[in-house]
Design a protein around this motif. Structure first.
Motif, PDB file in Angstrom:
ATOM      1  N   ASP A 125       0.739  -1.306  -0.061  1.00 21.93           N
ATOM      2  CA  ASP A 125       0.032  -0.018   0.017  1.00 21.93           C
ATOM      3  C   ASP A 125       0.923   1.385  -0.105  1.00 21.93           C
ATOM      4  O   ASP A 125       0.575   2.025  -0.838  1.00 21.93           O
ATOM      5  CB  ASP A 125      -0.897  -0.008   1.255  1.00 21.93           C
ATOM      6  N   THR A 142      -1.858   5.353   4.216  1.00 19.70           N
ATOM      7  CA  THR A 142      -1.627   4.000   4.676  1.00 19.70           C
ATOM      8  C   THR A 142      -2.040   4.127   6.175  1.00 19.70           C
ATOM      9  O   THR A 142      -2.537   3.149   6.739  1.00 19.70           O
ATOM     10  CB  THR A 142      -0.335   3.671   4.309  1.00 19.70           C
ATOM     11  N   ARG A 171       0.825   3.924  -3.056  1.00 27.14           N
ATOM     12  CA  ARG A 171       0.437   5.312  -2.807  1.00 27.14           C
ATOM     13  C   ARG A 171       1.660   6.124  -3.374  1.00 27.14           C
ATOM     14  O   ARG A 171       1.541   7.478  -3.792  1.00 27.14           O
ATOM     15  CB  ARG A 171      -0.043   5.551  -1.349  1.00 27.14           C
ATOM     16  N   LYS A 191      -5.416   3.940   6.785  1.00 26.24           N
ATOM     17  CA  LYS A 191      -6.206   2.712   6.286  1.00 26.24           C
ATOM     18  C   LYS A 191      -6.062   1.712   7.327  1.00 26.24           C
ATOM     19  O   LYS A 191      -6.847   1.000   7.704  1.00 26.24           O
ATOM     20  CB  LYS A 191      -5.624   2.326   4.973  1.00 26.24           C
TER      21      LYS A 191
END
Length: 173
Positions: free
Chosen positions: A100, A123, A104, A126
């Motif tokens: 991730d 991140t 990103r 999340k």
């Protein structure tokens, strides 16, 4: 091992996963760490195998400065139970978090500071809700380090884009 080295591992990983693992040099002297925290120090970077994601040197330095000035109360968050919970979570989720972060980072625009800020905070937001409850005190410390470092960087950065990027994430997650 010193607390500042553990903070470097826990800060970014906690800051990137539940809240900040930077390859900080050791600066502050502190009490010995519980075994699970020592394990975290030694293995966290391996658990989050990023390829593209990059932490700017000024961010590393800023977080190190903040970590080096932790109060005894903040240092008390580094318990065997908290670090063991972190290690287990990182073992299970590290590769997904790293993927991730890398995705990103690659998709973010602007200079490294902007790419770092955008990918890190995305991140963090999340994954933070999924980190074990036993790590919440570590997360509080990571948030404190993150917020203080980003606040200083948002004022001191020489590049206007970097000041804007750090200002945009200084509130944390």
């Amino acid at each position: 091992m010193t607390l500042s080295r553990t903070v470097r591992s826990t800060v970014l990983t906690t800051a990137l996963v539940s809240a900040a693992a930077l390859a900080f040099p050791v600066s502050a002297q502190a009490a010995p760490l519980p075994p699970a925290c020592q394990e975290s120090l030694l293995t966290t970077l391996d658990k989050f195998p990023v390829v593209d994601f990059t932490v700017p040197d000024k961010v590393q330095s800023g977080m190190l400065n903040e970590a080096g000035s932790l109060s005894e109360a903040d240092q008390a968050a580094f318990t065997e139970k908290a670090c063991a919970a972190w290690n287990t979570w990182a073992d299970r989720n590290g590769k997904a978090v790293a993927t991730d972060l890398d995705t990103r980072y690659r998709n973010a625009a602007g200079p490294v500071c902007s790419k770092f800020s955008t990918s890190a905070i995305g991140t963090i937001k999340k994954y933070a809700p999924n980190v074990p409850a036993e790590t919440r005190e570590l997360e509080k410390v990571a948030k404190k380090i993150w917020q203080n470092a980003m606040q200083k960087l948002s004022v001191e950065a020489t590049n206007a884009d970097c000041r804007k990027a750090y200002n945009g994430v200084k509130a944390g997650w």
